[in-house]
Design an enzyme around this catalytic site. Structure first.
Site, PDB file in Angstrom:
ATOM      1  N   HIS A  20      22.647 -18.250 -37.676  1.00 45.41           N
ATOM      2  CA  HIS A  20      21.859 -19.450 -37.407  1.00 45.41           C
ATOM      3  C   HIS A  20      22.587 -20.394 -36.448  1.00 45.41           C
ATOM      4  O   HIS A  20      21.938 -21.097 -35.661  1.00 45.41           O
ATOM      5  CB  HIS A  20      21.559 -20.178 -38.722  1.00 45.41           C
ATOM      6  CG  HIS A  20      20.587 -19.455 -39.601  1.00 45.41           C
ATOM      7  ND1 HIS A  20      19.276 -19.829 -39.742  1.00 45.41           N
ATOM      8  CD2 HIS A  20      20.731 -18.346 -40.377  1.00 45.41           C
ATOM      9  CE1 HIS A  20      18.656 -18.997 -40.561  1.00 45.41           C
ATOM     10  NE2 HIS A  20      19.518 -18.085 -40.961  1.00 45.41           N
ATOM     11  N   ASP A 120      16.952 -26.170 -37.586  1.00 43.49           N
ATOM     12  CA  ASP A 120      16.973 -24.760 -37.976  1.00 43.49           C
ATOM     13  C   ASP A 120      15.777 -24.430 -38.855  1.00 43.49           C
ATOM     14  O   ASP A 120      15.313 -25.243 -39.667  1.00 43.49           O
ATOM     15  CB  ASP A 120      18.266 -24.454 -38.735  1.00 43.49           C
ATOM     16  CG  ASP A 120      18.389 -22.986 -39.081  1.00 43.49           C
ATOM     17  OD1 ASP A 120      18.838 -22.220 -38.217  1.00 43.49           O
ATOM     18  OD2 ASP A 120      18.002 -22.594 -40.206  1.00 43.49           O
TER      19      ASP A 120
END
Length: 455
Positions: A20, A120
């Protein structure tokens, strides 16, 4: 909170894990090159050593980027057993989500006022309500493929997916149930299922969804997103300079395109039985190989010696043609090395896009999450070989060394993979080069921030 000026101020909020974090890091220099002021909000402490080191390199290399820390409560997850997971990274997602209330004063205090936040995917459900209340545009960064995004956005509305052989999503090709991450098919709630459902549903309220992909490999999927919010393909995001600062002396001594690089990513630990079988298979294949071994999901916990994992006899056999390491290797450095000719990968999206960027054909072994959907894409475009009978990585069935050896020889002996990988590499670089589809989409996005009205 937006400002109408030629130098927009954008905040980035990544989540836990290198899978991520890495796309966020690669996006930053592209934004700063357009005179975008960047603030990065980093959860503190990080879960892994590799995250901490990458962030340190980032802020050293880009001193103009501001860092703000989101201090996480400890100890985490002392209630609600359904939100707990055996995967420490999912637990960290939850801790960050529970700390999202700390964002509102932090975002409001930044100067100049923000033009937008990039969040995210794992944090969408808790952060979007906050940015809505601040009237702040919020773009979600989806760190997998566009095909996986279709499942992410639709899963909350599907009728009992475990009762069918295929998942039907309007406008998209059906997805075999066997490709769906098993936790999503459990009757009971679990950490992955909760995050997948809640974030996928809330993501539709975002200002846009950024995806690290490009039109020539996912054109059909990208065209199928015909509703708001817009899905914006901005990849494949190229590696940045500080990712190539590691000595690889063993590779330097190997012939060109002779080495099979073996890695299952920054958070995948295969069983000890499978580690030994893989070692046996790599040796029997007769190919040179560089193998990164993980015994624990989190690198801070990975203290077992290699010889205890593989055994003394196998370790001696490995040394004949291979190099095995347990320390973090910079994958960008490895895949760009002229000695590397093939990649045995777990099919994490960052790994696949990096291999495509460098024209390295792949042997595909999905382990969990989005990785079977990713493997199918790579196999379809002709740059990888997927042995579907090997199943998921957490299967109780161990793939034997002889089968691994035969498959490695078959894959590495097929020159068509290398020819096709070179073609796909060229397409990828054109997409991100000046005038390419992803280049234009990113420029259009930045221009929209420059022209955004005051709120």
């Amino acid at each position: 909170m937006s400002t109408s000026n030629l130098n927009p101020h954008i905040a980035l909020l990544p989540s836990a894990g290198m899978g991520h974090l890495t796309p966020f890091i690669r996006l930053i220099p592209l934004l700063t090159s357009h005179n975008v002021k960047i603030t990065v909000i980093t959860p503190h402490p990080t879960l892994s050593i590799s995250e901490s080191e990458s962030l340190s390199e980032l802020f050293t290399s880009f001193p103009q980027v501001t860092r703000k820390q989101l201090h996480l409560p400890l100890p985490p997850l002392d209630d609600e057993p359904s939100s707990k997971s055996q995967d420490p990274f999912y637990n960290r997602f939850e801790v960050i989500r529970r700390s999202s209330h700390l964002l509102s004063p932090l975002l409001s205090s930044l100067t100049p006022p923000l033009s937008a936040l990039i969040t995210d995917m794992s944090l969408a459900s808790t952060v979007i309500p906050i940015t809505n209340s601040l009237q702040l545009p919020n773009y979600i960064f989806f760190t997998s493929s566009a095909k996986m995004l279709s499942l992410f956005l639709s899963f909350h509305a599907l009728d009992d997916p475990k009762a069918k052989d295929f998942i039907e999503i309007s406008g998209f090709e059906p997805i075999p149930k066997s490709w769906i991450p098993p936790p999503l098919l459990d009757d009971a709630n679990n950490a992955m299922k909760i995050y997948f459902t809640e974030c996928g549903k809330k993501m539709k309220e975002s200002s846009g969804i950024l995806v690290n992909t490009y039109e020539s490999i996912e054109g059909e999927s990208l065209k199928a997103f015909n509703s708001l919010p817009p899905v914006i393909a901005i990849g494949p995001l190229p590696p940045i300079k500080f990712e190539r600062n590691q000595s690889l002396a063993w590779l330097d001594d190997q012939p060109a395109e002779s080495v099979l690089y073996v890695s299952f990513g920054s958070r995948t630990a295969i069983s000890r039985e499978q580690i030994k079988a893989l070692a046996d298979g790599l040796v029997k294949s007769g190919k040179r190989f560089l193998w990164v071994v993980k015994d624990k999901k989190v690198d801070r916990d990975d203290e077992t010696e290699l010889v205890d994992l593989i055994g003394e006899e196998l370790m001696e056999r490995v040394k004949e043609k291979g190099m095995v390491v347990k320390n973090w290797l910079n994958q960008e450095e490895v895949l760009s090395h002229p000695a590397v000719g093939w990649f045995l990968s777990h099919c994490g999206w960052n790994s696949l896009t990096e291999a495509i960027w460098h024209g390295v054909p792949m042997l595909l072994w999905p382990q969990h999450g989005d990785q079977k959907i990713n493997a199918d894409l790579v196999e379809r475009i002709g740059v990888g070989m997927w042995v579907k009978s090997w199943g998921w990585g957490d299967s109780v069935v161990v793939v034997k060394g002889d089968e691994i050896a035969d498959t490695v020889r078959e894959m590495t002996g097929n020159e068509l993979f290398r020819l096709r990988a070179a073609q796909v590499q060229d397409d990828a670089r054109k997409a991100f080069g000046e005038g390419g589809s992803s280049y234009d989409r990113l420029n259009d996005l930045i221009d929209s921030w420059k022209c955004s009205p005051d709120l």
